[in-house]
Design a protein around this motif. Structure first.
Motif, PDB file in Angstrom:
ATOM      1  N   PHE A   1      -2.601  -1.766  -4.269  1.00  0.00           N
ATOM      2  CA  PHE A   1      -3.121  -0.495  -4.779  1.00  0.00           C
ATOM      3  C   PHE A   1      -4.323  -0.738  -5.691  1.00  0.00           C
ATOM      4  O   PHE A   1      -5.317  -0.023  -5.629  1.00  0.00           O
TER       5      PHE A   1
ATOM      6  N   LEU B   1      -2.362  -6.881 -14.177  1.00  0.00           N
ATOM      7  CA  LEU B   1      -2.577  -6.018 -15.338  1.00  0.00           C
ATOM      8  C   LEU B   1      -1.730  -4.741 -15.248  1.00  0.00           C
ATOM      9  O   LEU B   1      -2.175  -3.652 -15.596  1.00  0.00           O
ATOM     10  N   GLY B   2      -0.529  -4.870 -14.713  1.00  0.00           N
ATOM     11  CA  GLY B   2       0.366  -3.716 -14.685  1.00  0.00           C
ATOM     12  C   GLY B   2       0.161  -2.773 -13.509  1.00  0.00           C
ATOM     13  O   GLY B   2       0.750  -1.711 -13.454  1.00  0.00           O
ATOM     14  N   VAL B   3      -0.703  -3.155 -12.546  1.00  0.00           N
ATOM     15  CA  VAL B   3      -0.911  -2.304 -11.374  1.00  0.00           C
ATOM     16  C   VAL B   3      -0.528  -3.119 -10.140  1.00  0.00           C
ATOM     17  O   VAL B   3      -0.829  -4.309 -10.064  1.00  0.00           O
ATOM     18  N   ARG B   4       0.156  -2.485  -9.174  1.00  0.00           N
ATOM     19  CA  ARG B   4       0.475  -3.186  -7.926  1.00  0.00           C
ATOM     20  C   ARG B   4      -0.811  -3.676  -7.286  1.00  0.00           C
ATOM     21  O   ARG B   4      -1.783  -2.919  -7.190  1.00  0.00           O
TER      22      ARG B   4
ATOM     23  N   GLY C   1      -7.171  -4.278   0.468  1.00  0.00           N
ATOM     24  CA  GLY C   1      -6.972  -2.886   0.075  1.00  0.00           C
ATOM     25  C   GLY C   1      -6.204  -2.065   1.099  1.00  0.00           C
ATOM     26  O   GLY C   1      -5.620  -1.042   0.754  1.00  0.00           O
ATOM     27  N   ILE C   2      -6.217  -2.483   2.376  1.00  0.00           N
ATOM     28  CA  ILE C   2      -5.585  -1.651   3.399  1.00  0.00           C
ATOM     29  C   ILE C   2      -4.509  -2.407   4.185  1.00  0.00           C
ATOM     30  O   ILE C   2      -3.320  -2.143   4.024  1.00  0.00           O
TER      31      ILE C   2
ATOM     32  N   ALA D   1      -2.210  -4.387   2.001  1.00  0.00           N
ATOM     33  CA  ALA D   1      -1.869  -3.739   0.727  1.00  0.00           C
ATOM     34  C   ALA D   1      -0.370  -3.721   0.461  1.00  0.00           C
ATOM     35  O   ALA D   1       0.071  -4.006  -0.655  1.00  0.00           O
TER      36      ALA D   1
ATOM     37  N   ALA E   1      -7.358  -1.398  -3.643  1.00  0.00           N
ATOM     38  CA  ALA E   1      -7.839  -0.196  -2.964  1.00  0.00           C
ATOM     39  C   ALA E   1      -8.558   0.752  -3.922  1.00  0.00           C
ATOM     40  O   ALA E   1      -9.502   1.431  -3.525  1.00  0.00           O
ATOM     41  N   GLN E   2      -8.132   0.815  -5.186  1.00  0.00           N
ATOM     42  CA  GLN E   2      -8.725   1.819  -6.080  1.00  0.00           C
ATOM     43  C   GLN E   2      -9.603   1.229  -7.176  1.00  0.00           C
ATOM     44  O   GLN E   2     -10.291   1.983  -7.873  1.00  0.00           O
ATOM     45  N   GLN E   3      -9.567  -0.086  -7.379  1.00  0.00           N
ATOM     46  CA  GLN E   3     -10.402  -0.687  -8.413  1.00  0.00           C
ATOM     47  C   GLN E   3     -11.077  -1.975  -7.914  1.00  0.00           C
ATOM     48  O   GLN E   3     -12.291  -2.095  -7.948  1.00  0.00           O
TER      49      GLN E   3
ATOM     50  N   ILE F   1     -14.113  -2.156  -5.480  1.00  0.00           N
ATOM     51  CA  ILE F   1     -15.385  -1.680  -6.031  1.00  0.00           C
ATOM     52  C   ILE F   1     -16.009  -2.742  -6.942  1.00  0.00           C
ATOM     53  O   ILE F   1     -17.208  -3.031  -6.856  1.00  0.00           O
ATOM     54  N   PHE F   2     -15.186  -3.363  -7.800  1.00  0.00           N
ATOM     55  CA  PHE F   2     -15.702  -4.477  -8.611  1.00  0.00           C
ATOM     56  C   PHE F   2     -16.305  -5.541  -7.703  1.00  0.00           C
ATOM     57  O   PHE F   2     -17.386  -6.071  -7.957  1.00  0.00           O
TER      58      PHE F   2
END
Lengths: 86, 587
Positions: free
Chosen positions: A52, A46-49, A33-34, A37, A55-57, A60-61
């Motif tokens: 990133f 799924l369409g997200v870098r 995440g850092i 990254a 770091a944002q999803q 946490i999962f």
């Protein structure tokens, strides 16, 4: 096997599991995440870098997964070493 | 039906539920009052912990903060969830096995020292009051925005509700109301998120919509957002502007701080078994995750929505910006509250929203005839205005009000309860009046809860000037003082009272000093802050928000070194450590 030795084994098994879980915890958050990254952002999920997303999803999962895994493994270790409640 | 009336009805109905629960779950003894009799089911405790943890700031402000910070906002997402891993693996099960009532009580017994217990009580009270002031302020603000009552009256109503269920029900009442409050707040948060995701991408699940293409677009949502904000001179949404070391330290400080917050730790004292404490932390994070995994989606979509509402055409073309006359209804509503402000700097009657701090973009801007950013946006609006932007029915707006109040009240109640238990149990029973009877201790608990509510209300009405700085301080303090002392107490038998007290004082003093130096807290009369709060003057580029991570490390090092140089802890302390390490000791 004397009792002191048995207790010691239980505690060591616990520490090994905690250490392994914390390595994963550290890798998905501070690692993916850092620190990594920017490089992971060259890939996407799924369409997200990817960096990133971690770091944002993803982190946490992962955290949720780690805690349930730890709880499940520890119940097992408790029983194995005969220190489980009831 | 009129929106205001509907909001009164929905909020009123939730209050009836909370009070009903309070009457049903009256605390009968100190066990009920401090730890809900240790009868709380792990899933129920997970839900209560989630409500306890997620404050008015999580509910109202976080998505908006992320909307404007982009990648840099990840520190809050990871920082405020990752701490639960530390809690579940390193603290919760052992403290549950310890089986008493408060965090300072553990520190006092483990280190066989009243001084250590008092230091812990002081940290706990400072951390908790800092937090609760913000919560009470949140209650007042939600009341005044949605119900149009003065902040003071809103505060009094909020205090009254908390008074009823915290004083009567203690931890038992707080637990069951928190479960109800969790249901209200998560429903209020996710319903508008689903609709916004549907509206923008056609995908109903926000976490999947994050990686979808906006309807009628060939780019992925986040790539489109990057492009749109960069055209206006803002940094790319998905990359950060903070240095890596600072991001690492802030994330670590928030994680360690979370795990060291007494009102969160104490929730794990309420479950029946050690095993339940481990699972319960997982449930807590799952329930928290429902909101935390939705917030970045809400934030980014609201940002795109905002930019596209204003920048309706080509950047730079005269008709590319929305004419002020044509602004949508929600814009007008939120202008009235001051959360949105428009100032027509170049007098063209159109709204220009862009990054006027970007020097490379400045030349282009001049050729467009723009003379500065004309729109100021309070981040809170990203959540508050969502239902109107998405044109959702009025009952959803009413629900947001109830959700915001639930988030603030549940956190406030949890904090007030740890304050009152540490006064009645740690200070009174533990130190000043050890012979006090159980009934009088329970009474003292209720009285101190009532007093804490009054003080919190006053802090909410007259917020101290440094209240904004104080959040960083509370986390830094929890990270640098309580967490290392508890951690070492469980995992390192050699640690003794000299080491633990020295560690707490060094961690605390260092963290406090650094924040005072750069941000100014209590010594503003003496000229603080002395240092300029910019990256170039920070030590190693670590901001005051992240310094708690360094404080925690110093605490660990000092505690270990001093313990090595001083006598072993006594025999009965070693026995205590053994007792908490094993769920059942076969003897």
């Amino acid at each position: 096997m004397d009792q002191k030795e048995a207790k010691h084994r239980y505690w060591r098994a616990n520490l090994r599991l905690v250490a392994a879980c914390l390595v994963v915890w550290f890798t998905i958050s501070f690692g993916f995440g850092i620190v990594l990254a920017d490089s992971l952002d060259n890939f996407s999920l799924l369409g997200v870098r990817l960096g990133f997303w971690f770091a944002q999803q993803g982190a946490i999962f992962g955290f949720i997964g780690i805690i349930f895994f730890y709880a499940w493994r520890m119940s097992h270790i408790d029983r194995e070493h005969d220190v489980d409640e009831e | 039906m009129d929106l205001k009336l509907l909001t009164y009805l929905v909020v009123g109905a939730t209050f009836v539920v909370y009070i009903g629960i309070a009457i049903w779950s009256k605390a009968r003894d100190t066990g009920d009052f401090y730890v809900a009799g240790k009868h709380v089911h792990p899933v129920a405790n997970g839900m209560a912990t989630a409500a306890d943890w997620m404050s008015a700031a999580s509910f109202i402000s976080m998505a908006g903060l992320i909307a404007f910070l982009g990648y840099d906002g990840s520190v809050y997402l990871m920082g405020w969830t990752g701490g639960y891993v530390l809690l579940a693996l390193l603290l919760a099960p052992y403290l549950r096995k310890f089986g008493k009532f408060t965090v300072p009580e553990f520190i006092g017994e483990r280190y066989d020292s009243r001084a250590a217990r008092i230091v812990a009580v002081i940290c706990l009270i400072f951390i908790s009051f800092t937090y609760v002031a913000g919560q009470m302020r949140g209650v007042g603000i939600v009341f005044s925005r949605f119900l149009e009552v003065p902040i003071g009256l809103g505060l009094v109503i909020g205090m009254g509700i908390v008074f009823i269920y915290a004083v009567v029900g203690g931890m038992k009442g707080v637990t069951y109301t928190q479960i109800a409050q969790y249901c209200v707040l998560i429903f209020a948060y996710t319903v508008p998120a689903v609709f916004i995701a549907l509206q923008i991408t056609g995908v109903a699940i926000p976490q999947l919509a994050f990686g979808s293409r906006p309807i009628g677009d060939d780019l992925f949502f986040l790539d489109r957002l990057n492009q749109v904000v960069m055209e206006l001179g803002f940094p790319a949404y998905t990359s950060g502007t903070k240095s890596t070391i600072d991001i690492v330290c802030i994330t670590a400080a928030l994680m360690i701080g979370t795990a060291g917050l007494p009102h969160v730790i104490v929730r794990f004292f309420t479950v029946p078994k050690v095993r339940d404490a481990r699972y319960s932390a997982g449930w807590a994070l799952l329930f928290i995750g429902l909101l935390y995994l939705t917030a970045p989606v809400v934030g980014s979509m609201a940002r795109l929505n905002l930019v596209e509402t204003i920048q309706i055409g080509q950047v730079g073309s005269p008709s590319g910006n929305l004419a002020y006359e044509d602004r949508p209804a929600w814009f007008r509503t939120w202008e009235n509250t001051g959360l949105l402000q428009f100032d027509d700097l170049n007098g063209d009657g159109r709204i220009q929203y862009y990054n006027d701090q970007n020097t490379r973009f400045a030349a282009d801007v001049t050729s467009y005839g723009w003379q500065g950013n004309e729109l100021s946006v309070d981040p809170d609006i990203m959540v508050l205005a969502n239902p109107e932007i998405a044109e959702l029915p009025q009952w959803v707006i009413a629900l947001i009000a109830a959700g915001g109040i639930a988030a603030a009240l549940s956190t406030a109640a949890g904090l007030l309860l740890v304050i009152s238990s540490s006064v009645s149990h740690d200070l009174l029973k533990g130190i000043f009046m050890p012979t006090i009877s159980e009934r009088r201790e329970l009474m003292a608990g209720r009285v101190s809860a009532a007093a804490a509510i009054l003080i919190a209300g006053l802090l909410g009405y007259y917020p101290p000037a440094f209240v904004a700085q104080v959040v960083a301080f509370a986390f830094g303090l929890a990270a640098a003082s309580l967490f290392p002392a508890i951690l070492l107490g469980i995992f390192y038998k050699r640690i003794n009272k000299q080491g633990a007290i020295a560690g707490m004082l060094v961690g605390l003093g260092f963290t406090y000093g650094y924040i005072e130096y750069f941000k100014g807290l209590f010594l503003q009369w003496a000229g603080a802050p002395w240092g300029e709060n910019v990256a170039s003057s920070w030590w190693f580029g670590i901001s005051p928000e992240g310094i708690g991570a360094v404080g925690a490390t110093l605490n660990l090092i000092v505690a270990i070194l001093i313990s090595q140089a001083t006598p072993q802890p006594p025999e009965h302390v070693a026995a205590l450590v053994d007792r908490i390490r094993y769920p059942r000791l076969s003897s």
